[in-house]
Write an enzyme that holds these catalytic residues in place. Structure first.
Site, PDB file in Angstrom:
ATOM      1  N   HIS A  50       0.832  -1.212   0.000  1.00 56.60           N
ATOM      2  CA  HIS A  50       0.000   0.000   0.000  1.00 56.60           C
ATOM      3  C   HIS A  50       0.870   1.267   0.000  1.00 56.60           C
ATOM      4  O   HIS A  50       0.648   2.185  -0.791  1.00 56.60           O
ATOM      5  CB  HIS A  50      -0.916  -0.036   1.233  1.00 56.60           C
ATOM      6  N   GLU A  51       1.867   1.296   0.876  1.00 58.49           N
ATOM      7  CA  GLU A  51       2.722   2.498   0.972  1.00 58.49           C
ATOM      8  C   GLU A  51       3.561   2.699  -0.287  1.00 58.49           C
ATOM      9  O   GLU A  51       3.713   3.815  -0.773  1.00 58.49           O
ATOM     10  CB  GLU A  51       3.630   2.402   2.209  1.00 58.49           C
ATOM     11  N   HIS A  94       1.488   4.182  -2.988  1.00 58.64           N
ATOM     12  CA  HIS A  94       1.377   5.647  -2.882  1.00 58.64           C
ATOM     13  C   HIS A  94       2.585   6.305  -3.563  1.00 58.64           C
ATOM     14  O   HIS A  94       2.448   7.293  -4.275  1.00 58.64           O
ATOM     15  CB  HIS A  94       1.376   6.095  -1.415  1.00 58.64           C
ATOM     16  N   GLU A 125      -6.234   6.928  -1.707  1.00 60.11           N
ATOM     17  CA  GLU A 125      -6.262   5.755  -0.821  1.00 60.11           C
ATOM     18  C   GLU A 125      -6.788   4.518  -1.550  1.00 60.11           C
ATOM     19  O   GLU A 125      -6.217   3.435  -1.421  1.00 60.11           O
ATOM     20  CB  GLU A 125      -7.131   6.035   0.407  1.00 60.11           C
TER      21      GLU A 125
HETATM   22 ZN    ZN Z   1      -2.689   5.194   2.381  1.00 57.51          ZN
END
Ligand code: ZN
Length: 277
Positions: free
Chosen positions: A146-147, A150, A209
């Protein structure tokens, strides 16, 4: 005979202006991998990367890097597998040039915060407080996927561009660094999630997100981690909410139910990538 000439001039002028505007817009925009969304991108990659590398080194110097070799090795192992997955995905999409100047690094920081972040250029940090929630390598892969999503989707660059427009009148990053170094640095840290407390962090948008969840799920699957584990992980994360609310995950994300429902819808797509390595 003269009439067409006199009308042609403004038409050409308008055409030129339109051409100039459209090229400016395309220069100032990039596209998010996988979703194809256009995003504002005003900052040259070299500037982003050099600032990222510098801030990451400063962060490591002023924070306690964990001496737990076993846990640190696990963070490096999961990070390395996600890195390879990202590289493979970008290569398959003909976008590997976007990762050309990356200098991947995965560090474990001694801290109670349930947190992790990734800066552009592959600079990743996991806090020891996250490990009990991550529980397993797969759990850690959910967060790191997830990071890293981003970062490779340039979400920080997008927010930094928006912040430069909103707070500094569209000043170029290099100019902002020269004239207002402290404010620019502070903005950078909040934009990339390095700020330690909720409220300090300039939140990622809902769209960002959801994109990070989507990309992260695919990356973890390519890396050989079962994407179904993401649901269990976010359920554990939701249960953590009762405690001290940490940044990134708990403060700004869509409601847990919405996120988990969205993830469940994405799992069949992610499973196609799982087991193909
Ligand atoms: Zn996030």
């Amino acid at each position: 005979m003269n009439t067409p000439t006199t009308t042609r001039v403004p038409v050409i002028k308008i055409g030129l202006v339109l051409l100039l505007l459209s090229s400016l817009v395309s220069i100032a925009c990039s596209r998010v991998p996988m979703t194809g969304r256009r995003q504002l991108d005003l900052i040259p990659t070299e500037t982003v990367l050099s600032m990222s590398f510098q801030q990451y080194d400063e962060f490591l110097k002023s924070n306690e890097v964990s001496t737990d070799q076993e846990k640190a090795a696990m963070v490096r192992k999961v990070g390395g597998r996600i890195q390879k997955a990202v590289e493979r995905y970008f290569n398959d999409q003909g976008m590997s040039h976007q990762l050309r100047d990356y200098q991947w690094e995965f560090n474990l920081i001694e801290s109670e915060d349930v947190n992790a972040w990734a800066m552009p250029g592959g600079k990743v940090v996991v806090y020891t407080g996250l490990l009990p929630v991550a529980k397993t390598e797969s759990g850690l892969a959910v967060v790191m996927g997830h990071e890293i999503a981003h970062a490779v989707a340039k979400h920080g660059d997008e927010r930094m561009s928006q912040a430069l427009l909103a707070q500094m009148g569209g000043m170029a990053l290099s100019e902002a660094l020269k004239t207002q170094p402290e404010k620019t640095k502070e903005l950078w840290l909040t934009v990339y999630g390095v700020g330690a407390q909720v409220g300090v962090l300039l939140p990622y948008s809902r769209t960002q997100e959801s994109e990070a969840d989507h990309l992260g799920l695919i990356f973890m699957a390519i890396a050989g981690y079962d994407p179904n584990e993401a649901v269990d992980f976010w359920e554990r994360m939701a249960a953590e909410k009762g405690g001290a609310a940490p940044p990134e995950f708990l403060s700004t994300h869509p409601s847990d139910k919405t996120r988990i429902n969205n993830l469940k819808k994405l799992i069949p797509e992610a499973v196609k990538y799982y087991g193909k390595q």
